[in-house]
Scaffold this active site. Structure first.
Site, PDB file in Angstrom:
ATOM      1  N   GLU A  46       0.846  -1.128   0.103  1.00  0.00           N
ATOM      2  CA  GLU A  46      -0.028   0.227  -0.074  1.00  0.00           C
ATOM      3  C   GLU A  46       0.862   1.408  -0.032  1.00  0.00           C
ATOM      4  OE1 GLU A  46      -4.205  -1.312   2.071  1.00  0.00           O
ATOM      5  OE2 GLU A  46      -2.459  -1.091   3.407  1.00  0.00           O
ATOM      6  N   ASN A  47       1.871   1.288  -0.577  1.00  0.00           N
ATOM      7  CA  ASN A  47       2.593   2.387  -0.927  1.00  0.00           C
ATOM      8  C   ASN A  47       2.324   3.294  -2.060  1.00  0.00           C
ATOM      9  OD1 ASN A  47       4.637   4.402  -0.647  1.00  0.00           O
ATOM     10  ND2 ASN A  47       5.886   3.223  -2.062  1.00  0.00           N
TER      11      ASN A  47
END
Ligand code: ACM
Length: 693
Positions: A329-330
């Site tokens: 989730e970057n």
């Protein structure tokens, strides 16, 4: 894995025919526990024999072959639990005489003192009317067998005993984990310890310790103390505590896999060390839930020097061969906005953020290798440049696990095992890391190492976390240990109830805290109507809780939604009763009085809740639920009357009831009444033309 068919005496097949299918000789289609056994996970092979081994105060245990403190500790803990359950005073000293011992534990060798991925966890356990004999190649195998021994204990009017049985057991998958997110909410060491006990009870072997998040940096760093001192509100694990947890886990045959989630999910790192960030800062500990922008700067040498020193310190602290670097989730929004990072990408020909993260991962991989660790990360780390010895942790769906395996990466599955989503055990149970219809070749399938249940920590406190993990995680533990053919959901629930009670022996609070929370909410000793309501309500699924009831990490987790638990037993029993009732057409006698009783108690609880809510302002949000419960109950009572008397309800009645049910089905206070689908069936049936008697 070898799936060993069960051989059952003919007599047992007769009495247990509903759950045991005699499988064909070569390819068993169903493997189930004989109905009088309460084993979870079900062993690879169980053969019931005739006879029983009584448990009396003459009980004794002897060890043969290799024995050490880890084994003796396991035996002592098992004995204490057995004594506690049977209320028989048992000797704690090991016996000397093998022939008179109740249990002989025979270990070939120690195995590694810190458990490793390739630990041999197999064992065999033979119980006759004279003696039980547990044979295992390693101490960890013996530990697994001791848990099975304890699960075999039963009681009747003649006392406690183990049925005579022959068990040969080994896990289907080598990696069977539970992730506990201590980043969003800190969980004190005692919470972790009791959960390690529970994991061992169901033969899980990896505690994935999610230690850092936007909302908290939970491990002491002596090299970079501003990490834990500024990033944790003072809620962190000292290195001594970490060592204690690792030793506690090792004593139970459990590996401890630390996760340091980078480059995203890293706000708490940047509070003390803003120079690591991709935006100027300053940074504050994140209090919200969601995906946040802060990310480590992957372009600066300083970042890697820091990670080398920090991960080196952690590599020395955590003995497991693997280290989890997160990587999920970057979105790289700060990377997009940073001209220096953009220039770096251009100069190096890095085409997008995914490629930039791959570059980052390569540097981190070198650091881990230098410190003697293998890398594991969430599926986002999958990239053509990723070396093949990295492990892929699949979470968004099983496709990434298959893709990784096809490309030659080892992987584990968490998609399907997200216990924070509040789905029932049955749903997790049927998610298989390597399903029968898998498109993988036998060679590719070897890359599937197992899976992990994930207890994400947005909405769990020390008071509620056990009820989110247990008992459902025991069903996942079975999926990861037992043969693939063990898929009987009804039988799983039968055994889950028993295991849930046994977990309480270990101090787990998944049941115990429920009445405590209800009393506090009701502001009264009398919680009956509230309990009646909450017993048929479940927290909303997936991530709808936050949408319905936005909170922060500082919010108290003491509300009605926190007291309510997933996978309502009451609703499941009710659904089965309704099925039985409807199948008894046209007489509709089966379960009729029980259903009436349930509906009457719900109707009355809905009414009684009014004055209770008046006295307890914390319960205000329950008011519409109380009304809904009464409405649903009245609809159900009327439906039963119509069906029982053979008079069809009018279509006006049907439309009005279905509208009421639709209204009641809308979640309120982040809770949903899970009885509604069954009541709907009754209403629809009640308005159908009567069948002839
Ligand atoms: C994850 O759930 N973001 C791994």
């Amino acid at each position: 894995m070898k799936v060993v068919n069960q051989v059952l005496p003919a007599l047992l097949l007769i009495c247990a025919s509903s759950i045991i299918s005699p499988a064909p000789a070569q390819v068993p289609t169903t493997v189930a526990a004989p109905s009088q056994l309460q084993l979870m996970p079900i062993p690879a092979s169980v053969q019931l024999q005739s006879g029983r081994l009584p448990i009396t105060d003459a009980f004794s245990i002897v060890t043969r072959g290799y024995a050490d403190d880890r084994l003796r500790g396991s035996i002592a803990r098992m004995t204490r639990r057995l004594a506690g359950r049977t209320v028989i005073t048992l000797p704690f000293d090991l016996a000397a005489d093998e022939s008179s011992a109740t249990l002989v534990v025979q270990c070939e060798r120690g195995g590694s003192s810190v458990p490793s991925l390739n630990e041999d966890e197999s064992y065999s356990l033979e119980v006759t009317d004279k003696q039980a004999r547990l044979v295992a190649p390693t101490i960890v195998g013996a530990m697994r067998g001791l848990e099975t021994f304890l699960q075999l204990v039963q009681g009747d009017r003649n006392g406690y005993y183990l049925p005579a049985v022959r068990i040969q057991d080994q896990p289907r998958f080598a990696w069977r984990g539970l992730l506990i997110d201590t980043g969003r909410h800190y969980q004190p060491p005692e919470v972790l310890k009791r959960n390690l006990d529970a994991m061992a009870a169901v033969k899980l072997n990896v505690f994935h310790w999610h230690l850092t998040e936007d909302q908290g940096f939970r491990v002491e760093s002596k090299k970079f103390p501003k990490l834990h001192l500024m990033g944790s509100d003072g809620l962190y694990y000292t290195q001594d505590q970490v060592r204690e947890i690792i030793a506690y886990a090792a004593d139970r045959g459990i590996r401890v896999l630390p996760e340091f989630d980078i480059p995203g999910h890293s706000t708490s790192w940047l509070v003390g060390y803003p120079e690591l960030g991709s935006a100027p800062g300053p940074f504050k500990i994140e209090r919200g839930a969601g995906i946040f922008e802060p990310a480590l700067d992957p372009t600066r040498d300083q970042t890697y020097k820091f990670l080398d020193a920090f991960l080196g310190e952690m590599a020395a602290l955590f003995p497991d061969a693997y280290m989890h670097i997160g990587g999920d989730e970057n979105e790289g929004k700060q990377w997009d906005r940073n001209p220096r990072i953009q220039a770096f990408m251009k100069e190096k020909g890095i085409k997008d953020n995914h490629a930039l993260q791959a570059y980052f991962n390569q540097q981190v991989l070198k650091i881990l290798q230098k410190h003697g660790k293998k890398m594991i990360g969430w599926e986002e780390i999958l990239h053509p440049d990723l070396p093949k010895d990295a492990v892929i942790h699949s979470w968004r769906g099983p496709a990434s696990l298959a893709e990784a395996a096809k490309k030659g990466y080892n992987g584990i599955l968490s998609a399907g095992y997200y216990i924070d989503l509040m789905f029932p055990a049955s749903q997790h149970y049927l998610a298989d890391p390597l399903p029968a219809n898998s498109a993988l070749t036998a060679e590719e399938a070897k890359h599937v190492m197992g899976g992990e249940a994930t207890m994400w920590g947005e909405w769990v406190s020390p008071e509620t976390i056990d009820s989110r993990i247990w008992p459902r995680t025991a069903a996942i533990a079975e999926r990861l240990w037992s043969p693939r053919t063990v898929v009987d959901v009804e039988d799983m629930y039968r055994r889950l109830t028993v295991i849930s009670r046994q977990l309480e022996e270990l101090g787990l609070t998944h049941e115990r805290n429920y009445p405590v929370m209800l009393r506090r909410l009701a502001n009264s000793e009398n919680t009956e109507p509230l309990r009646t309501l909450v017993s048929v309500a479940e927290p909303v699924k997936e991530y709808h809780r936050y949408q319905m009831r936005p909170q922060t990490m500082l919010s108290p987790l003491t509300g009605l939604v926190d007291a309510a638990r997933p996978d309502s037993d009451e609703a499941r029993r009710f659904a089965a009763m309704v099925e039985g009732f409807l199948s008894d057409a046209p007489r509709y006698r089966l379960n009729r009085s029980d259903l009436r009783e349930s509906f009457t108690s719900w109707r009355d609880a809905g009414t009684a809740l009014g004055p209770m809510i008046d006295r307890a302002p914390a319960l205000q949000e329950a008011r519409p639920l109380a009304t809904n419960l009464s409405d649903v109950a009245i609809a159900g009572l009327e439906a039963i009357e119509y069906l029982s008397t053979g008079n069809a309800a009018s279509s006006e009645w049907r439309v009005a009831q279905l509208a009421k049910l639709d209204e009641a089905a809308k979640p309120k206070a982040a809770l949903e009444l899970v009885i509604i689908p069954s009541v709907r069936k009754l209403v629809i049936a009640a308005a159908e033309p009567p069948r002839s008697q």
